[in-house]
Design a protein around this motif. Structure first.
Motif, short mmCIF file in Angstrom:
data_model
loop_
_atom_site.label_atom_id
_atom_site.label_comp_id
_atom_site.label_asym_id
_atom_site.label_seq_id
_atom_site.Cartn_x
_atom_site.Cartn_y
_atom_site.Cartn_z
N MET A 79 0.81 -1.35 0.14
CA MET A 79 -0.10 -0.15 0.00
C MET A 79 0.75 1.14 -0.01
N GLN A 80 2.18 1.16 0.65
CA GLN A 80 3.04 2.37 0.73
C GLN A 80 2.12 3.58 1.16
N ALA A 81 1.54 3.26 2.15
CA ALA A 81 0.66 4.38 2.73
C ALA A 81 1.36 5.37 3.60
N TYR A 82 2.16 6.16 3.07
CA TYR A 82 3.15 7.02 3.70
C TYR A 82 3.29 8.01 2.76
N SER A 83 3.74 9.48 3.10
CA SER A 83 4.19 10.29 2.32
C SER A 83 5.35 10.98 3.45
N VAL B 8 19.02 18.49 7.25
CA VAL B 8 17.93 18.10 6.58
C VAL B 8 16.96 17.85 7.67
N PHE B 9 15.79 18.22 7.34
CA PHE B 9 14.54 17.54 8.49
C PHE B 9 13.40 17.11 7.65
N LEU B 10 13.05 15.90 7.69
CA LEU B 10 11.74 15.17 7.09
C LEU B 10 10.90 14.96 8.01
N VAL B 11 9.63 15.20 7.50
CA VAL B 11 8.51 14.87 8.32
C VAL B 11 7.66 13.75 7.72
N TRP B 12 7.73 12.54 8.38
CA TRP B 12 7.22 11.35 7.81
C TRP B 12 5.71 11.12 8.32
N CYS B 13 4.64 10.87 7.43
CA CYS B 13 3.43 11.12 7.66
C CYS B 13 2.80 9.77 7.08
N ALA B 14 1.79 9.36 7.99
CA ALA B 14 0.89 8.19 7.57
C ALA B 14 -0.03 8.79 6.47
N ASP B 15 -0.41 8.03 5.46
CA ASP B 15 -0.98 8.65 4.54
C ASP B 15 -1.83 7.81 3.62
N LEU B 16 -3.29 7.94 4.00
CA LEU B 16 -4.31 7.22 3.31
C LEU B 16 -4.80 7.83 2.21
#
Ligand code: FMN
Length: 244
Positions: free
Chosen positions: A43-47, A75-83
Protein backbone atom coordinates in the motif's frame (compact mmCIF):
# COMPACT_ATOMS: atom_id res chain seq x y z
CA UNK A 1 27.73 -8.60 6.07
CA UNK A 2 29.89 -7.51 8.99
CA UNK A 3 29.70 -3.90 7.80
CA UNK A 4 25.90 -3.92 7.74
CA UNK A 5 25.59 -5.54 11.14
CA UNK A 6 28.15 -3.22 12.73
CA UNK A 7 26.24 -0.28 11.31
CA UNK A 8 22.99 -1.50 12.87
CA UNK A 9 24.63 -2.41 16.18
CA UNK A 10 26.49 0.91 16.32
CA UNK A 11 23.42 3.16 16.06
CA UNK A 12 23.14 6.22 18.28
CA UNK A 13 20.91 9.23 17.78
CA UNK A 14 22.86 12.31 16.67
CA UNK A 15 21.67 15.74 17.77
CA UNK A 16 24.67 17.92 16.80
CA UNK A 17 25.69 18.40 13.20
CA UNK A 18 28.77 19.70 11.39
CA UNK A 19 28.36 22.76 9.22
CA UNK A 20 28.27 20.60 6.09
CA UNK A 21 25.38 19.89 3.80
CA UNK A 22 23.73 16.58 3.10
CA UNK A 23 24.21 16.29 -0.66
CA UNK A 24 21.38 15.80 -3.13
CA UNK A 25 22.89 12.39 -3.99
CA UNK A 26 22.91 11.35 -0.32
CA UNK A 27 19.30 12.43 0.12
CA UNK A 28 18.34 10.61 -3.06
CA UNK A 29 19.84 7.35 -1.73
CA UNK A 30 18.07 7.91 1.60
CA UNK A 31 14.69 8.37 -0.05
CA UNK A 32 15.31 5.52 -2.50
CA UNK A 33 16.08 3.17 0.41
CA UNK A 34 13.00 4.38 2.26
CA UNK A 35 10.85 3.57 -0.73
CA UNK A 36 12.16 0.01 -0.84
CA UNK A 37 10.94 -0.80 2.67
CA UNK A 38 8.41 -3.60 2.91
CA UNK A 39 4.86 -2.34 2.93
CA UNK A 40 1.63 -3.97 4.00
CA UNK A 41 -0.17 -5.24 0.83
CA UNK A 42 2.18 -2.93 -1.08
CA UNK A 43 0.00 0.00 0.00
CA UNK A 44 2.99 2.34 0.57
CA UNK A 45 0.69 4.29 2.84
CA UNK A 46 3.06 7.11 3.79
CA UNK A 47 4.43 10.41 2.50
CA UNK A 48 7.51 12.31 3.54
CA UNK A 49 7.91 16.08 3.50
CA UNK A 50 11.37 17.70 3.44
CA UNK A 51 11.39 21.01 5.31
CA UNK A 52 13.75 23.38 3.49
CA UNK A 53 12.05 26.69 4.40
CA UNK A 54 13.98 28.13 7.41
CA UNK A 55 10.91 29.86 8.87
CA UNK A 56 8.87 26.70 8.69
CA UNK A 57 11.74 24.80 10.29
CA UNK A 58 11.92 27.34 13.12
CA UNK A 59 8.20 26.97 13.77
CA UNK A 60 8.43 23.17 13.76
CA UNK A 61 11.40 23.32 16.16
CA UNK A 62 9.27 25.42 18.54
CA UNK A 63 6.27 23.12 18.22
CA UNK A 64 8.53 20.15 18.97
CA UNK A 65 9.30 21.73 22.36
CA UNK A 66 12.16 24.01 21.28
CA UNK A 67 14.44 21.24 20.05
CA UNK A 68 17.59 22.97 18.79
CA UNK A 69 18.57 20.09 16.50
CA UNK A 70 15.31 20.46 14.54
CA UNK A 71 16.37 24.01 13.67
CA UNK A 72 20.01 23.17 13.01
CA UNK A 73 19.95 19.86 11.12
CA UNK A 74 20.87 20.17 7.43
CA UNK A 75 17.88 18.00 6.56
CA UNK A 76 14.57 17.69 8.39
CA UNK A 77 11.98 15.23 7.14
CA UNK A 78 8.42 14.82 8.36
CA UNK A 79 7.13 11.28 7.94
CA UNK A 80 3.37 11.10 7.50
CA UNK A 81 0.92 8.20 7.54
CA UNK A 82 -1.07 8.70 4.36
CA UNK A 83 -4.31 7.06 3.29
CA UNK A 84 -5.26 9.93 0.95
CA UNK A 85 -4.04 8.14 -2.19
CA UNK A 86 -6.57 5.37 -1.56
CA UNK A 87 -9.48 7.80 -1.61
CA UNK A 88 -8.21 8.92 -5.00
CA UNK A 89 -7.59 5.36 -6.24
CA UNK A 90 -11.08 4.32 -5.10
CA UNK A 91 -12.60 7.32 -6.90
CA UNK A 92 -10.75 6.35 -10.09
CA UNK A 93 -12.58 3.04 -10.03
CA UNK A 94 -15.98 4.11 -8.74
CA UNK A 95 -15.31 2.48 -5.37
CA UNK A 96 -15.54 3.90 -1.86
CA UNK A 97 -12.66 3.95 0.61
CA UNK A 98 -13.44 2.06 3.82
CA UNK A 99 -11.07 3.18 6.55
CA UNK A 100 -10.67 1.57 9.95
CA UNK A 101 -8.24 1.30 12.83
CA UNK A 102 -6.51 -1.42 10.79
CA UNK A 103 -5.67 1.05 8.00
CA UNK A 104 -4.59 3.65 10.51
CA UNK A 105 -2.15 1.08 11.86
CA UNK A 106 -1.05 -0.01 8.38
CA UNK A 107 -0.24 3.58 7.41
CA UNK A 108 1.58 4.27 10.68
CA UNK A 109 3.66 1.10 10.39
CA UNK A 110 4.44 1.81 6.72
CA UNK A 111 5.68 5.30 7.63
CA UNK A 112 7.85 3.85 10.39
CA UNK A 113 9.36 1.13 8.21
CA UNK A 114 10.19 3.58 5.42
CA UNK A 115 11.68 5.99 7.95
CA UNK A 116 13.86 3.33 9.55
CA UNK A 117 15.18 2.33 6.11
CA UNK A 118 15.98 6.01 5.57
CA UNK A 119 17.75 6.15 8.91
CA UNK A 120 19.96 3.20 8.02
CA UNK A 121 20.67 4.58 4.53
CA UNK A 122 21.73 7.86 6.15
CA UNK A 123 23.97 6.13 8.67
CA UNK A 124 25.49 3.94 5.93
CA UNK A 125 26.61 7.16 4.25
CA UNK A 126 28.29 8.42 7.44
CA UNK A 127 25.41 10.69 8.44
CA UNK A 128 23.62 10.82 11.79
CA UNK A 129 19.91 10.94 12.48
CA UNK A 130 17.45 11.49 15.28
CA UNK A 131 13.72 10.88 15.18
CA UNK A 132 11.49 13.70 16.42
CA UNK A 133 8.28 12.54 18.05
CA UNK A 134 8.03 16.07 19.47
CA UNK A 135 6.16 17.15 16.35
CA UNK A 136 3.16 15.31 17.80
CA UNK A 137 3.09 17.78 20.74
CA UNK A 138 0.73 19.86 18.63
CA UNK A 139 -0.34 17.68 15.77
CA UNK A 140 -3.03 20.12 14.66
CA UNK A 141 -0.58 23.01 14.26
CA UNK A 142 1.91 20.81 12.40
CA UNK A 143 -0.81 19.47 10.11
CA UNK A 144 -1.97 23.02 9.33
CA UNK A 145 1.56 24.30 8.73
CA UNK A 146 2.28 21.49 6.27
CA UNK A 147 -1.19 21.78 4.72
CA UNK A 148 -1.84 18.09 5.23
CA UNK A 149 -5.04 17.00 3.48
CA UNK A 150 -7.62 14.63 5.01
CA UNK A 151 -6.38 11.08 5.68
CA UNK A 152 -2.80 12.25 6.37
CA UNK A 153 -1.18 12.79 9.76
CA UNK A 154 2.42 13.51 10.85
CA UNK A 155 3.89 10.49 12.66
CA UNK A 156 7.34 11.89 13.49
CA UNK A 157 10.13 14.03 12.13
CA UNK A 158 13.73 13.07 11.43
CA UNK A 159 16.86 15.24 11.58
CA UNK A 160 19.74 14.20 9.33
CA UNK A 161 23.25 15.63 9.11
CA UNK A 162 26.98 15.01 9.33
CA UNK A 163 27.65 14.11 12.99
CA UNK A 164 29.48 16.64 15.14
CA UNK A 165 29.31 14.48 18.27
CA UNK A 166 30.15 10.89 19.13
CA UNK A 167 27.84 9.82 21.94
CA UNK A 168 28.18 6.41 23.56
CA UNK A 169 25.69 3.79 22.50
CA UNK A 170 22.67 3.84 24.76
CA UNK A 171 22.45 0.45 26.48
CA UNK A 172 19.43 -1.69 25.60
CA UNK A 173 17.31 -4.00 27.72
CA UNK A 174 18.86 -7.43 28.27
CA UNK A 175 18.04 -9.88 25.47
CA UNK A 176 16.03 -12.02 27.89
CA UNK A 177 13.72 -9.07 28.51
CA UNK A 178 12.77 -8.70 24.86
CA UNK A 179 13.10 -12.21 23.38
CA UNK A 180 11.37 -15.44 24.37
CA UNK A 181 10.69 -18.71 22.62
CA UNK A 182 7.25 -20.04 21.87
CA UNK A 183 5.35 -18.23 24.55
CA UNK A 184 5.42 -15.02 26.50
CA UNK A 185 7.63 -15.45 29.57
CA UNK A 186 5.75 -15.96 32.84
CA UNK A 187 6.62 -14.32 36.13
CA UNK A 188 8.21 -11.10 37.24
CA UNK A 189 10.89 -9.31 35.19
CA UNK A 190 12.15 -7.50 38.22
CA UNK A 191 15.60 -9.07 38.39
CA UNK A 192 16.35 -8.28 34.73
CA UNK A 193 15.08 -4.75 35.13
CA UNK A 194 17.21 -4.17 38.21
CA UNK A 195 20.32 -5.41 36.41
CA UNK A 196 19.50 -3.13 33.48
CA UNK A 197 18.90 -0.22 35.85
CA UNK A 198 22.46 -0.59 37.19
CA UNK A 199 23.95 -0.53 33.69
CA UNK A 200 21.72 2.34 32.59
CA UNK A 201 22.60 4.39 35.67
CA UNK A 202 26.31 4.11 34.82
CA UNK A 203 25.61 5.16 31.24
CA UNK A 204 23.57 8.21 32.34
CA UNK A 205 26.20 9.22 34.89
CA UNK A 206 28.91 8.97 32.22
CA UNK A 207 26.90 10.82 29.61
CA UNK A 208 26.01 13.68 31.96
CA UNK A 209 29.47 13.92 33.54
CA UNK A 210 27.92 12.78 36.83
CA UNK A 211 25.22 15.45 36.72
CA UNK A 212 22.32 13.03 36.30
CA UNK A 213 21.59 10.01 38.41
CA UNK A 214 18.61 8.02 37.26
CA UNK A 215 17.64 4.52 36.20
CA UNK A 216 15.58 3.26 33.27
CA UNK A 217 12.64 2.12 35.41
CA UNK A 218 12.69 5.50 37.19
CA UNK A 219 12.61 7.35 33.87
CA UNK A 220 9.86 5.15 32.49
CA UNK A 221 7.69 5.30 35.60
CA UNK A 222 7.96 9.10 35.52
CA UNK A 223 7.11 9.21 31.84
CA UNK A 224 4.16 6.82 31.93
CA UNK A 225 2.64 8.47 35.02
CA UNK A 226 1.56 11.40 32.86
CA UNK A 227 -1.27 11.18 30.35
CA UNK A 228 0.28 10.87 26.88
CA UNK A 229 -0.40 13.19 23.96
CA UNK A 230 -3.99 12.93 22.77
CA UNK A 231 -5.01 13.33 19.15
CA UNK A 232 -7.80 10.91 18.29
CA UNK A 233 -10.15 13.92 17.90
CA UNK A 234 -7.90 15.46 15.26
CA UNK A 235 -7.35 12.11 13.53
CA UNK A 236 -11.11 11.64 13.24
CA UNK A 237 -11.45 15.18 11.87
CA UNK A 238 -8.76 14.26 9.34
CA UNK A 239 -10.94 11.41 8.15
CA UNK A 240 -9.29 8.51 9.97
CA UNK A 241 -11.89 6.09 11.30
CA UNK A 242 -10.59 4.61 14.51
CA UNK A 243 -13.14 1.81 14.74
CA UNK A 244 -13.51 -1.54 13.01
C1 FMN B 1 9.43 7.64 17.31
C2 FMN B 1 10.59 8.29 18.01
C3 FMN B 1 10.49 9.58 18.47
C4 FMN B 1 11.59 10.23 19.05
N1 FMN B 1 11.48 11.55 19.40
C5 FMN B 1 12.58 12.21 19.82
C6 FMN B 1 12.52 13.63 20.01
O1 FMN B 1 11.48 14.27 19.84
N2 FMN B 1 13.67 14.25 20.38
C7 FMN B 1 14.85 13.59 20.55
O2 FMN B 1 15.86 14.25 20.85
N3 FMN B 1 14.94 12.25 20.39
C8 FMN B 1 13.83 11.55 20.01
N4 FMN B 1 13.90 10.19 19.76
C9 FMN B 1 15.19 9.48 19.95
C10 FMN B 1 15.14 8.55 21.16
O3 FMN B 1 15.23 9.30 22.32
C11 FMN B 1 16.32 7.56 21.03
O4 FMN B 1 16.19 6.79 19.86
C12 FMN B 1 16.39 6.62 22.25
O5 FMN B 1 16.65 7.35 23.44
C13 FMN B 1 17.51 5.60 22.06
O6 FMN B 1 18.74 6.26 21.88
P1 FMN B 1 19.64 6.02 20.60
O7 FMN B 1 18.78 6.25 19.38
O8 FMN B 1 20.76 7.02 20.69
O9 FMN B 1 20.14 4.61 20.67
C14 FMN B 1 12.82 9.53 19.22
C15 FMN B 1 12.90 8.20 18.79
C16 FMN B 1 11.81 7.58 18.18
C17 FMN B 1 11.96 6.16 17.67
Amino acid sequence: MEQTLSLLEGHRSIRRYADEPVTAEQLDRILGSAQMASSSSHMQAYSVIGITDPQLRERLAELAGGQRHVREAPVFLVWCADLSRFAEAAGMHGAELQTSTEYFLVATVDAALAAQNAAIAAEAQGLGIVYIGGIRNDMRAVSELLELPPLVYPVFGMCIGVPAEEPDRRPRLPRTAVYAENRYPAGSRREGLEAYDREYREYIRGRSGGGRDTTWTQEMSGRTAYPPRTFTGLLREQGFRLED
